[in-house]
Design an enzyme around this catalytic site. Structure first.
Site, mmCIF file in Angstrom:
data_model
loop_
_atom_site.group_PDB
_atom_site.id
_atom_site.type_symbol
_atom_site.label_atom_id
_atom_site.label_comp_id
_atom_site.label_asym_id
_atom_site.label_seq_id
_atom_site.Cartn_x
_atom_site.Cartn_y
_atom_site.Cartn_z
ATOM 1 N N SER A 23 -3.671 3.129 1.894
ATOM 2 C CA SER A 23 -3.701 4.446 1.267
ATOM 3 C C SER A 23 -5.055 4.777 0.643
ATOM 4 C CB SER A 23 -2.565 4.535 0.254
ATOM 5 O OG SER A 23 -2.477 5.831 -0.262
ATOM 6 N N HIS A 24 -5.081 4.957 -0.657
ATOM 7 C CA HIS A 24 -6.284 5.396 -1.367
ATOM 8 C C HIS A 24 -7.149 4.228 -1.822
ATOM 9 C CE1 HIS A 24 -2.796 4.710 -3.784
ATOM 10 N NE2 HIS A 24 -3.602 4.309 -4.743
ATOM 11 N N ASP A 69 -1.850 11.272 2.906
ATOM 12 C CA ASP A 69 -0.600 11.752 2.316
ATOM 13 C C ASP A 69 -0.779 12.347 0.922
ATOM 14 O OD1 ASP A 69 -1.047 9.304 1.178
ATOM 15 O OD2 ASP A 69 0.927 8.460 1.637
ATOM 16 N N ARG A 70 -1.927 12.091 0.284
ATOM 17 C CA ARG A 70 -2.151 12.675 -1.048
ATOM 18 C C ARG A 70 -3.033 13.919 -0.964
ATOM 19 N NH1 ARG A 70 -3.043 7.978 -5.548
ATOM 20 N NH2 ARG A 70 -1.141 6.854 -5.046
ATOM 21 N N LYS A 129 4.939 12.035 1.899
ATOM 22 C CA LYS A 129 4.164 13.102 1.286
ATOM 23 C C LYS A 129 3.069 13.491 2.266
ATOM 24 C CE LYS A 129 1.697 9.759 -1.619
ATOM 25 N NZ LYS A 129 2.532 8.606 -1.984
ATOM 26 N N ASP A 160 -6.383 11.763 0.692
ATOM 27 C CA ASP A 160 -6.725 10.345 0.501
ATOM 28 C C ASP A 160 -6.901 9.601 1.820
ATOM 29 O OD1 ASP A 160 -4.076 10.173 1.334
ATOM 30 O OD2 ASP A 160 -3.662 8.434 0.076
ATOM 31 N N ASP A 204 -5.150 7.741 3.847
ATOM 32 C CA ASP A 204 -4.207 7.886 4.963
ATOM 33 C C ASP A 204 -3.609 9.283 5.058
ATOM 34 O OD1 ASP A 204 -2.798 7.444 2.596
ATOM 35 O OD2 ASP A 204 -1.063 6.644 3.653
HETATM 36 C C1 G1P Z 1 1.255 4.806 -6.726
HETATM 37 C C2 G1P Z 1 1.748 6.099 -7.331
HETATM 38 C C3 G1P Z 1 3.056 6.490 -6.683
HETATM 39 C C4 G1P Z 1 2.872 6.587 -5.173
HETATM 40 C C5 G1P Z 1 2.293 5.285 -4.639
HETATM 41 C C6 G1P Z 1 1.970 5.372 -3.162
HETATM 42 O O1 G1P Z 1 2.179 3.775 -6.956
HETATM 43 O O2 G1P Z 1 1.894 5.986 -8.721
HETATM 44 O O3 G1P Z 1 3.471 7.712 -7.219
HETATM 45 O O4 G1P Z 1 4.087 6.848 -4.538
HETATM 46 O O5 G1P Z 1 1.095 4.970 -5.336
HETATM 47 O O6 G1P Z 1 1.020 6.355 -2.889
HETATM 48 P P1 G1P Z 1 1.996 2.713 -8.145
HETATM 49 O O7 G1P Z 1 0.636 2.098 -7.963
HETATM 50 O O8 G1P Z 1 2.033 3.511 -9.427
HETATM 51 O O9 G1P Z 1 3.145 1.775 -7.999
HETATM 52 ZN ZN ZN Z 2 -1.919 7.578 0.734
#
Ligand code: G1P
Ligand code: ZN
Length: 541
Positions: free
Chosen positions: A111-112, A279-280, A374, A275, A277
């Site tokens: 992801s990010h 989704d954000r 998302k 982000d 991938d």
């Molecule tokens: C974080 C975000 C959560 C999101 C997840 C995946 O998870 O807080 O809302 O769904 O990334 O993108 P966390 O690191 O808080 O467990």
């Molecule tokens: Zn992501």
């Protein structure tokens, strides 16, 4: 086909969103293979079925894709739909699983989190509704990782993923598909593309920051080629294995190039970022930031302007730490608003059951029933459609929203890379105070309740406990503490702060100013400085 003997690895437990580790961990012999085989071992009835496969292009994506293709073949999948060059955004995988009735999908992404040889890699399994595997599936995968003794793989040269078309590998058909086309087609069915085209024709200015990650190709095709946004609207649009050395998280701290532009003298009218991938999303107006919690509420309140949602919303869902701004819109609309634990996987059942249409998280995630993830670009298109329909600025739309519903001041303070033991001690300390806190008064704030959030899924009645400590105040303000479930090293403490302000003469205040007293109370109760050894948060959103 070869069957390879292996021994289990500790710690292959999927977190909030799949298994995430340093690349070096994934590069250990058998590490990736063990996890992939454990996914397959936990599934039933996939022989001859379709698997969707792609990733965000980060370092190790190319290597891992080849391994997974060979393992999917050896395990008996009938067909694998793989993105060209191994690229697919997370929402695109979700869309493709649904469109082609695939059995499931594997997404390669952290992801990010940053990418590169010394950074992070990840792998995630999605089920046939297109959404992240629910906890019973991820738990089954984990159990298999603990007892695995062998995996299956075909001995074959790498598959050429540079060209679109069909190939065979063993008994399996490999279809190299366009990474963008199916997703772009879906977007066109949801939004009024003609109206958005008119907006760009009228000279509307926008920047979309793909942060050197997966959404670059999607944004170029949809925004620039299809909707007529001028070339250059998409910045950092070529996916790089290390995301240009950046941290592909669309927030005010990490999307600094876009933020600088949007707060500068020649700022465009609309700014957005996605982000690693895809989704954000982050939404900005000229010198104006829209909090993700507000964004969800505003999308809901304006859904009647969007072709696919104009017949009405079934309901709204938000994760527990997300502000209650959306609840106010739901109430005004007379629809249900659900509060779920953090993580998109909890929205899947609600969407499948038709109980909700829109979902969102404070962590820059927004989406709808069009997929089961998302979806960053979807949120950007939704905003563009609203801007085109209302012909007002982002700031005006948000301020009018606050004037009508009141403002939920909101902020999240993250303390990253904290020693795990100390972070757990902080949470333990909060647990010990839990029964004593209710009715205590801190300045103007009186505590009404304090609990560790648990959730009973309204459709399958599964229970998720220990989802974050909530301190609720009598005036509706909240402080929430939880530890991240997506980190790779150490612990990340997240402190979520929210207060409600109905008085529109106070809506102009900066959130950090409006939340100052609550921030102090969070420190007093949790002793964050003492436990984390930090004077200030690493990231404030
Ligand atoms: C974080 C975000 C959560 C999101 C997840 C995946 O998870 O807080 O809302 O769904 O990334 O993108 P966390 O690191 O808080 O467990
Ligand atoms: Zn992501």
């Amino acid at each position: 086909m070869k069957t390879i003997s292996t021994t289990s690895f500790q710690g292959q437990k999927p977190g909030t969103s799949g298994l995430r580790k340093k690349v070096k961990v994934f590069q250990q012999p058998h590490y990736l293979e063990n996890f992939v085989q454990s996914i397959f071992n936990s599934l039933e009835g996939f022989q001859g079925q379709t698997l969707v496969l792609g990733g965000d292009g980060r370092y190790y994506n190319k290597t891992a894709i080849q391994t997974i293709l060979k393992m999917a073949t050896a395990n008996g999948f009938g067909r694998v739909l793989v993105g060209q060059h191994g690229l697919l955004s997370t929402p695109a995988v979700s869309a493709i699983i649904r469109k082609y009735s695939a059995f499931g999908g594997i997404i390669l992404s952290a992801s990010h989190n940053p990418g590169g040889p010394h950074e992070d890699f990840g792998i995630k399994y999605n089920i046939s509704n297109g959404g992240p595997a629910p906890e019973n599936v991820t738990e089954a995968i984990y159990q298999h990782t603990l007892s695995i003794q062998e995996y299956h793989i075909v001995d074959a040269p790498d598959v050429d993923l540079s060209r679109l078309g069909n190939l065979t590998l063993g008994q399996t058909q490999i279809q190299v598909i366009d990474s963008v086309a199916d997703y772009a087609d879906l977007m066109e069915t949801l939004f009024d593309f003609d109206q958005i085209r008119q907006l760009f024709k009228s000279g509307f200015t926008m920047r979309f920051d793909a942060m050197h990650a997966i959404t670059g190709p999607y944004a170029r095709i949809i925004l620039e080629e299809t909707l007529g946004a001028p070339a250059g609207t998409v910045i950092n649009g070529t996916p790089l294995e290390d995301f240009g050395g950046g941290h592909p998280d669309p927030n005010l701290t990490y999307a600094h190039e876009l933020v600088k532009l949007m707060y500068g003298d020649a700022a465009p009218q609309f700014g957005a970022a996605a982000d690693g991938d895809g989704d954000r999303n982050m939404i900005l107006g000229t010198r104006f930031f829209v909090t993700p919690s507000d964004s969800l509420a505003i999308l809901a309140a304006n859904a009647h302007l969007i072709p696919d949602y104009k017949t009405g919303l079934a309901g709204i869902a938000r994760s527990m730490p997300t502000s209650a701004a959306a609840d106010r819109v739901a109430e005004a609309m007379g629809i249900d608003c659900y509060e779920t634990p953090t993580g998109w996987k909890f929205f899947g059942n609600l969407l499948d059951a038709g109980k909700v249409t829109l979902c969102g998280e404070e962590s820059f995630g927004t989406g709808s029933n069009h997929v089961r993830e998302k979806d960053g670009l979807w949120a950007v298109l939704f905003w563009l459609n609203i801007l085109a329909a209302r012909s007002q600025s982002v700031e005006t739309i948000v301020r009018e929203h606050w004037a009508k519903y009141g403002r939920n001041f909101y902020s999240r303070h993250d303390y990253e890379g904290v020693d795990s033991q100390r972070a757990n001690d902080l949470i333990q300390n909060l647990h010990h105070q839990m029964t004593d806190l209710p009715n205590q008064k801190f300045g103007a704030y009186q505590i009404e309740f304090c609990d560790d959030f648990s959730y009973i899924d309204p459709t399958d009645h599964s229970i998720s406990t220990n989802q974050g400590i909530r301190i609720g105040f009598q005036d509706g303000s909240r402080i929430v503490f939880r530890l991240s479930g997506t980190g790779v090293e150490g612990a990340t403490l997240r402190v979520y702060l929210e207060s409600y302000e109905p008085d529109s003469t106070k809506h102009h205040l900066d959130a950090q100013v409006a939340l100052k007293e609550l921030i102090g109370i969070a420190e007093t109760i949790a002793q964050i400085k003492k436990y984390t050894g930090r004077e200030a948060p690493t990231v404030i959103t």
